[in-house]
Design a protein around this motif. Structure first.
Motif, mmCIF file in Angstrom:
data_model
loop_
_atom_site.group_PDB
_atom_site.id
_atom_site.type_symbol
_atom_site.label_atom_id
_atom_site.label_comp_id
_atom_site.label_asym_id
_atom_site.label_seq_id
_atom_site.Cartn_x
_atom_site.Cartn_y
_atom_site.Cartn_z
ATOM 1 N N PRO A 184 -0.107 -6.898 60.852
ATOM 2 C CA PRO A 184 -0.305 -7.064 59.411
ATOM 3 C C PRO A 184 -1.767 -6.920 59.011
ATOM 4 N N GLN A 185 -1.994 -6.453 57.803
ATOM 5 C CA GLN A 185 -3.352 -6.255 57.302
ATOM 6 C C GLN A 185 -4.081 -7.569 57.032
ATOM 7 N N GLU A 186 -3.327 -8.650 56.871
ATOM 8 C CA GLU A 186 -3.964 -9.929 56.537
ATOM 9 C C GLU A 186 -4.923 -10.423 57.628
ATOM 10 N N ILE A 187 -4.739 -9.944 58.855
ATOM 11 C CA ILE A 187 -5.585 -10.438 59.943
ATOM 12 C C ILE A 187 -6.723 -9.480 60.276
ATOM 13 N N ALA A 188 -6.933 -8.471 59.455
ATOM 14 C CA ALA A 188 -8.019 -7.516 59.718
ATOM 15 C C ALA A 188 -9.359 -8.241 59.697
ATOM 16 N N ARG A 189 -10.244 -7.894 60.639
ATOM 17 C CA ARG A 189 -11.538 -8.573 60.742
ATOM 18 C C ARG A 189 -12.579 -7.991 59.804
ATOM 19 N N GLU A 190 -12.490 -6.698 59.579
ATOM 20 C CA GLU A 190 -13.533 -6.034 58.805
ATOM 21 C C GLU A 190 -13.210 -6.054 57.323
ATOM 22 N N ARG A 191 -14.198 -5.653 56.560
ATOM 23 C CA ARG A 191 -14.006 -5.544 55.117
ATOM 24 C C ARG A 191 -13.051 -4.397 54.828
ATOM 25 N N PRO A 192 -12.443 -4.381 53.654
ATOM 26 C CA PRO A 192 -11.586 -3.241 53.295
ATOM 27 C C PRO A 192 -12.399 -1.948 53.261
ATOM 28 N N LEU A 193 -11.803 -0.862 53.729
ATOM 29 C CA LEU A 193 -12.500 0.416 53.793
ATOM 30 C C LEU A 193 -12.326 1.190 52.492
ATOM 31 N N THR A 194 -13.290 2.049 52.209
ATOM 32 C CA THR A 194 -13.177 2.934 51.061
ATOM 33 C C THR A 194 -12.217 4.070 51.421
ATOM 34 N N LEU A 195 -11.843 4.858 50.443
ATOM 35 C CA LEU A 195 -10.972 5.989 50.691
ATOM 36 C C LEU A 195 -11.614 6.948 51.690
ATOM 37 N N ARG A 196 -12.890 7.242 51.500
ATOM 38 C CA ARG A 196 -13.604 8.145 52.408
ATOM 39 C C ARG A 196 -13.617 7.579 53.827
ATOM 40 N N GLU A 197 -13.885 6.279 53.972
ATOM 41 C CA GLU A 197 -13.923 5.660 55.299
ATOM 42 C C GLU A 197 -12.546 5.682 55.970
ATOM 43 N N ASN A 198 -11.485 5.581 55.174
ATOM 44 C CA ASN A 198 -10.130 5.643 55.723
ATOM 45 C C ASN A 198 -9.772 7.046 56.186
ATOM 46 N N LEU A 199 -10.161 8.067 55.419
ATOM 47 C CA LEU A 199 -9.748 9.430 55.705
ATOM 48 C C LEU A 199 -10.659 10.168 56.690
ATOM 49 N N ALA A 200 -11.909 9.769 56.810
ATOM 50 C CA ALA A 200 -12.874 10.485 57.646
ATOM 51 C C ALA A 200 -12.413 10.652 59.099
ATOM 52 N N PRO A 201 -11.937 9.608 59.782
ATOM 53 C CA PRO A 201 -11.518 9.806 61.183
ATOM 54 C C PRO A 201 -10.381 10.820 61.319
ATOM 55 N N PHE A 202 -9.434 10.798 60.381
ATOM 56 C CA PHE A 202 -8.321 11.743 60.443
ATOM 57 C C PHE A 202 -8.803 13.162 60.162
ATOM 58 N N GLY A 203 -9.761 13.290 59.260
ATOM 59 C CA GLY A 203 -10.334 14.605 58.981
ATOM 60 C C GLY A 203 -11.052 15.165 60.190
#
Length: 92
Positions: A65-84
């Motif tokens: 679940p996302q509720e236990i994520a340690r880091e701050r929420p990512l921006t759209l660019r930060e989410n898509l960059a690794p996949f790109g």
């Protein structure tokens, strides 16, 4: 003007529509199944025969679940960059 033979019209509609006894039976059965599904309490999702909120079911699928994520929420660019980068999309 002549009248309309309603019985003949209904017979013709029934003949053209393909309403066989088997089709009518399937309609009734599926309506009954739908009605039972609405009346009987049920769990929306089963995983391995267990309710989705059961801890054993969560272990089967590796639920994270996302509720236990340690880091701050990512921006759209930060989410898509690794996949790109994996897909070979040039980075600007």
């Amino acid at each position: 003007m002549g009248g309309v033979d309603h019985d003949a019209v209904l017979r013709q509609i029934a003949q053209d529509s393909g309403w066989s006894g088997r089709y009518a039976f399937l309609i009734v059965v599926s309506a009954a199944i739908s009605l039972l599904g609405l009346l009987m309490p049920s769990v929306a999702v089963l995983i391995g025969g267990l309710p989705a909120d059961d801890p054993a079911a969560r272990r089967l699928i590796g639920r994270a679940p996302q509720e236990i994520a340690r880091e701050r929420p990512l921006t759209l660019r930060e989410n898509l960059a690794p996949f790109g980068r994996l897909a070979g999309v040039p980075w600007r």
